[in-house]
Design an enzyme around this catalytic site. Structure first.
Site, PDB file in Angstrom:
ATOM      1  N   CYS A   2       0.854  -1.183   0.000  1.00  0.00           N
ATOM      2  CA  CYS A   2       0.000   0.000   0.000  1.00  0.00           C
ATOM      3  C   CYS A   2       0.895   1.239   0.000  1.00  0.00           C
ATOM      4  O   CYS A   2       1.888   1.291   0.701  1.00  0.00           O
ATOM      5  CB  CYS A   2      -0.931   0.103   1.199  1.00  0.00           C
ATOM      6  SG  CYS A   2      -2.122  -1.214   1.319  1.00  0.00           S
ATOM      7  N   TRP A  79      -2.837  -2.636  -1.672  1.00  0.00           N
ATOM      8  CA  TRP A  79      -2.545  -4.067  -1.773  1.00  0.00           C
ATOM      9  C   TRP A  79      -3.417  -4.718  -0.707  1.00  0.00           C
ATOM     10  O   TRP A  79      -3.219  -4.513   0.485  1.00  0.00           O
ATOM     11  CB  TRP A  79      -1.060  -4.322  -1.496  1.00  0.00           C
ATOM     12  CG  TRP A  79      -0.663  -5.752  -1.674  1.00  0.00           C
ATOM     13  CD1 TRP A  79      -0.278  -6.349  -2.835  1.00  0.00           C
ATOM     14  CD2 TRP A  79      -0.604  -6.766  -0.659  1.00  0.00           C
ATOM     15  NE1 TRP A  79       0.014  -7.676  -2.602  1.00  0.00           N
ATOM     16  CE2 TRP A  79      -0.184  -7.960  -1.283  1.00  0.00           C
ATOM     17  CE3 TRP A  79      -0.874  -6.785   0.708  1.00  0.00           C
ATOM     18  CZ2 TRP A  79      -0.017  -9.145  -0.589  1.00  0.00           C
ATOM     19  CZ3 TRP A  79      -0.718  -7.978   1.398  1.00  0.00           C
ATOM     20  CH2 TRP A  79      -0.288  -9.140   0.745  1.00  0.00           C
ATOM     21  N   ASN A 105      -1.793   2.382   5.647  1.00  0.00           N
ATOM     22  CA  ASN A 105      -0.947   1.292   5.172  1.00  0.00           C
ATOM     23  C   ASN A 105      -0.535   0.487   6.398  1.00  0.00           C
ATOM     24  O   ASN A 105       0.094   1.036   7.294  1.00  0.00           O
ATOM     25  CB  ASN A 105       0.286   1.890   4.476  1.00  0.00           C
ATOM     26  CG  ASN A 105       1.386   0.870   4.283  1.00  0.00           C
ATOM     27  OD1 ASN A 105       1.130  -0.312   4.112  1.00  0.00           O
ATOM     28  ND2 ASN A 105       2.626   1.321   4.313  1.00  0.00           N
ATOM     29  N   GLY A 106      -0.916  -0.776   6.445  1.00  0.00           N
ATOM     30  CA  GLY A 106      -0.572  -1.596   7.608  1.00  0.00           C
ATOM     31  C   GLY A 106      -1.718  -2.527   7.931  1.00  0.00           C
ATOM     32  O   GLY A 106      -2.547  -2.813   7.065  1.00  0.00           O
ATOM     33  N   GLU A 509      15.934 -19.225  -6.650  1.00  0.00           N
ATOM     34  CA  GLU A 509      15.612 -17.893  -7.154  1.00  0.00           C
ATOM     35  C   GLU A 509      15.000 -17.983  -8.568  1.00  0.00           C
ATOM     36  O   GLU A 509      14.050 -17.263  -8.888  1.00  0.00           O
ATOM     37  CB  GLU A 509      16.887 -17.034  -7.155  1.00  0.00           C
ATOM     38  CG  GLU A 509      16.756 -15.627  -7.704  1.00  0.00           C
ATOM     39  CD  GLU A 509      15.732 -14.754  -6.985  1.00  0.00           C
ATOM     40  OE1 GLU A 509      15.193 -15.155  -5.957  1.00  0.00           O
ATOM     41  OE2 GLU A 509      15.454 -13.653  -7.508  1.00  0.00           O
ATOM     42  N   LYS A 513      11.342 -16.501  -9.418  1.00  0.00           N
ATOM     43  CA  LYS A 513      11.112 -15.496 -10.470  1.00  0.00           C
ATOM     44  C   LYS A 513      10.029 -15.975 -11.423  1.00  0.00           C
ATOM     45  O   LYS A 513       9.127 -15.225 -11.791  1.00  0.00           O
ATOM     46  CB  LYS A 513      12.392 -15.223 -11.288  1.00  0.00           C
ATOM     47  CG  LYS A 513      13.480 -14.424 -10.635  1.00  0.00           C
ATOM     48  CD  LYS A 513      13.205 -12.946 -10.493  1.00  0.00           C
ATOM     49  CE  LYS A 513      12.519 -12.631  -9.200  1.00  0.00           C
ATOM     50  NZ  LYS A 513      13.305 -12.340  -8.040  1.00  0.00           N
ATOM     51  N   GLU A 516       6.455 -15.961  -9.771  1.00  0.00           N
ATOM     52  CA  GLU A 516       5.809 -14.695  -9.424  1.00  0.00           C
ATOM     53  C   GLU A 516       5.383 -13.876 -10.628  1.00  0.00           C
ATOM     54  O   GLU A 516       4.406 -13.143 -10.547  1.00  0.00           O
ATOM     55  CB  GLU A 516       6.638 -13.877  -8.430  1.00  0.00           C
ATOM     56  CG  GLU A 516       7.978 -13.443  -8.905  1.00  0.00           C
ATOM     57  CD  GLU A 516       8.786 -12.751  -7.804  1.00  0.00           C
ATOM     58  OE1 GLU A 516       8.221 -12.328  -6.792  1.00  0.00           O
ATOM     59  OE2 GLU A 516      10.008 -12.638  -7.987  1.00  0.00           O
ATOM     60  N   HIS A 532      14.729 -38.377  -4.237  1.00  0.00           N
ATOM     61  CA  HIS A 532      14.056 -38.705  -2.969  1.00  0.00           C
ATOM     62  C   HIS A 532      12.590 -38.280  -2.974  1.00  0.00           C
ATOM     63  O   HIS A 532      11.989 -38.117  -1.922  1.00  0.00           O
ATOM     64  CB  HIS A 532      14.808 -38.069  -1.800  1.00  0.00           C
ATOM     65  CG  HIS A 532      16.208 -38.568  -1.689  1.00  0.00           C
ATOM     66  ND1 HIS A 532      16.528 -39.846  -1.294  1.00  0.00           N
ATOM     67  CD2 HIS A 532      17.393 -37.965  -1.999  1.00  0.00           C
ATOM     68  CE1 HIS A 532      17.840 -40.011  -1.331  1.00  0.00           C
ATOM     69  NE2 HIS A 532      18.386 -38.885  -1.757  1.00  0.00           N
TER      70      HIS A 532
HETATM   71  C1  F6R Z   1      10.806 -11.546  -5.197  1.00  0.00           C
HETATM   72  C2  F6R Z   1      10.730 -10.475  -4.247  1.00  0.00           C
HETATM   73  C3  F6R Z   1      10.331 -10.776  -2.845  1.00  0.00           C
HETATM   74  C4  F6R Z   1      11.222  -9.982  -1.883  1.00  0.00           C
HETATM   75  C5  F6R Z   1      10.752 -10.152  -0.447  1.00  0.00           C
HETATM   76  C6  F6R Z   1      11.654  -9.428   0.525  1.00  0.00           C
HETATM   77  O1  F6R Z   1      11.181 -11.090  -6.456  1.00  0.00           O
HETATM   78  O2  F6R Z   1      10.983  -9.362  -4.588  1.00  0.00           O
HETATM   79  O3  F6R Z   1      10.421 -12.133  -2.566  1.00  0.00           O
HETATM   80  O4  F6R Z   1      12.532 -10.415  -2.028  1.00  0.00           O
HETATM   81  O5  F6R Z   1       9.451  -9.661  -0.315  1.00  0.00           O
HETATM   82  O6  F6R Z   1      11.735  -8.076   0.223  1.00  0.00           O
HETATM   83  P1  F6R Z   1      12.872  -7.174   0.805  1.00  0.00           P
HETATM   84  O7  F6R Z   1      14.145  -7.544   0.172  1.00  0.00           O
HETATM   85  O8  F6R Z   1      12.473  -5.769   0.496  1.00  0.00           O
HETATM   86  O9  F6R Z   1      12.916  -7.433   2.276  1.00  0.00           O
END
Ligand code: F6R
Length: 634
Positions: A2, A79, A105-106, A509, A513, A516, A532
């Site tokens: 947000c 969000w 926001n929160g 990773e 990627k 998401e 396994h």
């Molecule tokens: C994936 C991504 C998220 C952030 C995670 C932590 O592409 O961006 O998984 O890595 O939300 O965010 P930070 O690094 O801001 O703590």
């Protein structure tokens, strides 16, 4: 998560609010809204509220059709946490009279009981959100104060807010406008970021710096628990105890540019292409030819390194994958036992305390609620131990030194990658990896004899210096190659990513990627673990991406890839070309480098493959569904 903005001054607020929201849209984009207070030349002031489901363009269109006059206003890009992404759940939320508007926001954790109490007293709710309790509580408080004869004023609004805030549990940053005070707005924060920007005769408040960068460079970050009254004449800042606070503003650092996609189709692609520059800047800053007797120049004195016997690293998501590479380096290069924790798990099941431990929080945004809370918890529990060997030693690795993380920890490594807008982290991941290379080398050179010798460390430094150029070639080459390959994944539903050793986190990773931004199911596995269980998933419809870089586990990874091939899986290799790697059906070639440095290169085809698959599917790469860039709620 947000974005909120608030503006008060002498010009029409709505256009600047919308511009601020545009800069914050990466924090949430399922709906947006603004509320302004307009004082006509004659008659009473009135609140104008516009809200729209979906992207900000929908709100902008509504503003162009209906307008929202006034010199004071608040805005929000959402969000969803409580309540579906629908217009009725979009902020601002109003009280029953329609005179008070709140953006938040929160998460207000005790909103259910507050809502029940308000409903019992006859209040009708129009949304499913946690936020809506705030305007109703404030309205009740203002009614009580006004019943005692207090006239409407900014001070009264502030007083009402100060009385309501202790009723709220959870974390929040919020802003309020009131039709009865067209020349005042109030803001507050607890465990969620909020900054005030000081313009000329106007003030802009926002939950993140990009909204401020095009407005002013003079900022006043609010501290936890603070409340502020903003009028065109100035700011009054108060602590949670109600006491007035005075603080000098600071200047935004140069890296906070207004965001711009340049000629790229998406921010993510632009940011992938910026990685050679991220590496070049990092090399120039930390691996200068003469770093004063050391191999690496980091901004710490010798006390920082002395006596560290264990390292614990707290992070989420992509940052956690960088931390896993970091832990590998710290153990294998510097010989220091290192463990990585999901910050969200660490908070509620921390390991037993160990002595002489450095705790590292990794967060590109510096605002991830779980990471901040885990660090704060670790600091507190260590501070309670009398034995000084358990004292907290905290380091943060971030792209946002001005963030809450920057204020929480005494030592900071700024990865200096420049603002990242694409929700999927790319250049900040590379920056975090580089930070760990620097840290591991710095520890290793002070502990020579317990790991690689100085000559081996020097070889790694030479390899790191060559990275920007290698990255440049790799990004160009794989951008083309992955764009050509993307159509082959049109009907793919599952992908397995395999890696071992230092490239296992890169497999994780790669899978993250892809998930998401393309919504394809993907799993990252240590290659040796496939047999396994997960091997049962394989058939001709499931591509397997295998990271096979020469080094300790090269032959093992190739054997694991063979096992997948024997189950008809389509094999994609992230590996150097040559005879050994002929088993792959498709090759995403990566030049051979020291295995310890290879993650810096192997991640590039992962990012570009995911990007092009998602872009080919016509998906919203920069703002994937359900995600937000900065996760400021637990
Ligand atoms: C994936 C991504 C998220 C952030 C995670 C932590 O592409 O961006 O998984 O890595 O939300 O965010 P930070 O690094 O801001 O703590």
């Amino acid at each position: 998560m947000c974005g909120i903005v608030a503006l008060i001054g002498s010009r029409e607020a709505a256009p600047q609010l919308l511009e601020g929201l545009r800069q914050l849209e990466y924090r949430g984009y399922d709906s947006a809204g603004i509320a302004t207070v307009h004082q006509p030349q004659q008659g009473a002031a009135a609140l104008h509220c516009l809200r729209a489901e979906g992207k900000l363009v929908n709100l902008t269109a509504r503003f162009e059709a209906q307008g929202a006059p006034g010199l004071c206003g608040i805005g929000h890009t959402r969000w969803a946490t409580h309540g579906k992404p629908e217009e009725r759940n979009a902020h601002p939320h109003l009280d029953a009279s329609g005179e008070l508007a709140v953006v938040q926001n929160g998460i207000i954790e005790n909103y259910r009981s507050l809502r029940e109490q308000l409903q019992a007293s006859g209040v009708l709710f129009r949304s499913d959100t946690d936020t809506e309790v705030i305007p109703h509580l404030l309205a009740g408080q203002l009614r009580q104060l006004q019943a005692k004869g207090e006239p409407a004023s900014g001070a009264l609004l502030l007083q009402a807010l100060q009385q309501v805030l202790p009723l709220l549990q959870g974390s929040y940053a919020l802003a309020v406008v009131w039709a009865q005070t067209p020349a005042a707005l109030v803001v507050a924060r607890r465990s969620a970021p909020l900054l005030i920007g000081l313009g000329e005769g106007e003030f802009l408040c926002a939950s993140d710096t990009p909204a401020l960068a095009g407005f002013t460079r003079t900022i006043l970050p609010m501290e936890d628990g603070e409340v502020a009254l903003l009028t065109p004449l100035g700011i009054e800042l108060y602590g949670a105890d109600g006491g007035r606070r005075q603080r000098s503003p600071s200047l935004l650092s140069g890296t906070e540019q207004v965001v711009d996609k340049r000629s790229f189709r998406h921010f993510m692609l632009k940011e992938i292409h910026e990685q050679p520059e991220t590496a070049a800047l990092w090399v120039a800053r930390h691996l200068p030819e003469d770093p004063g007797g050391h191999l690496v120049a980091l901004p710490f004195d010798e006390d920082f390194y002395a006596g560290v016997e264990r390292i614990e690293i707290l992070a989420c998501g992509t940052s956690r994958h960088a931390a896993q590479v970091g832990a590998y380096l710290l153990e294998q290069l510097a010989g220091i036992p290192a463990n990585v924790f999901y910050a969200s798990e660490f908070r509620y099941s921390p390991p037993p305390l160990s002595a002489h431990t450095l705790t590292i929080g990794v967060t590109q945004s510096g605002e991830t609620a779980d990471t901040l809370a885990a660090l704060a918890m670790e600091q507190e529990r260590r501070s309670l131990v009398a034995d000084p060997s358990f004292a907290p030693r905290l380091l943060g690795i971030t792209n946002r030194p001005e963030s809450s993380l920057g204020r929480l920890v005494p030592h900071l490594l700024d990865i200096g990658a420049g603002i990242e807008v694409g929700v999927a982290a790319t250049k900040t991941f590379l920056g975090q990896l580089l930070a760990f290379y620097g840290l591991a080398l710095a520890f290793a050179e002070r502990r020579v004899g317990r790991g690689p010798n100085r000559e081996q460390l020097k070889t790694l430094v030479v390899g790191l210096r060559a990275m920007p150029q290698q990255l440049r070639q790799l990004v160009e080459e794989h951008d083309r190659r992955c764009a050509e390959l993307a159509h082959r994944f049109e009907s793919t539903q599952d992908v397995i990513f395999l890696g071992r050793g230092i490239n296992y986190p890169i497999a994780l990773e790669g899978a993250l990627k892809l998930k998401e931004i393309s919504y394809i199911h993907a799993e990252g596995y240590p290659a040796g673990e496939m047999k396994h269980g997960p091997i049962a998933l394989l058939d001709a419809r499931v591509p397997v991406v295998s990271i096979a870089m020469p080094g300790k586990v090269f032959d093992k990874v190739l054997s694991n890839a063979q096992e997948a091939k024997a189950r008809d899986a389509q094999l994609i290799g992230v590996a150097p070309g040559g005879k050994d790697t002929e088993i792959f059906d498709l090759l995403l070639p990566v030049p051979e480098v020291d295995e310890l440095l290879s993650p810096l290169l192997t991640v590039i085809p992962m990012q570009l493959l995911s990007y092009h698959i998602a872009a080919h599917r016509g998906l919203d790469v920069d703002q994937p569904r359900n995600l937000a860039k900065s996760v400021t709620v637990e």
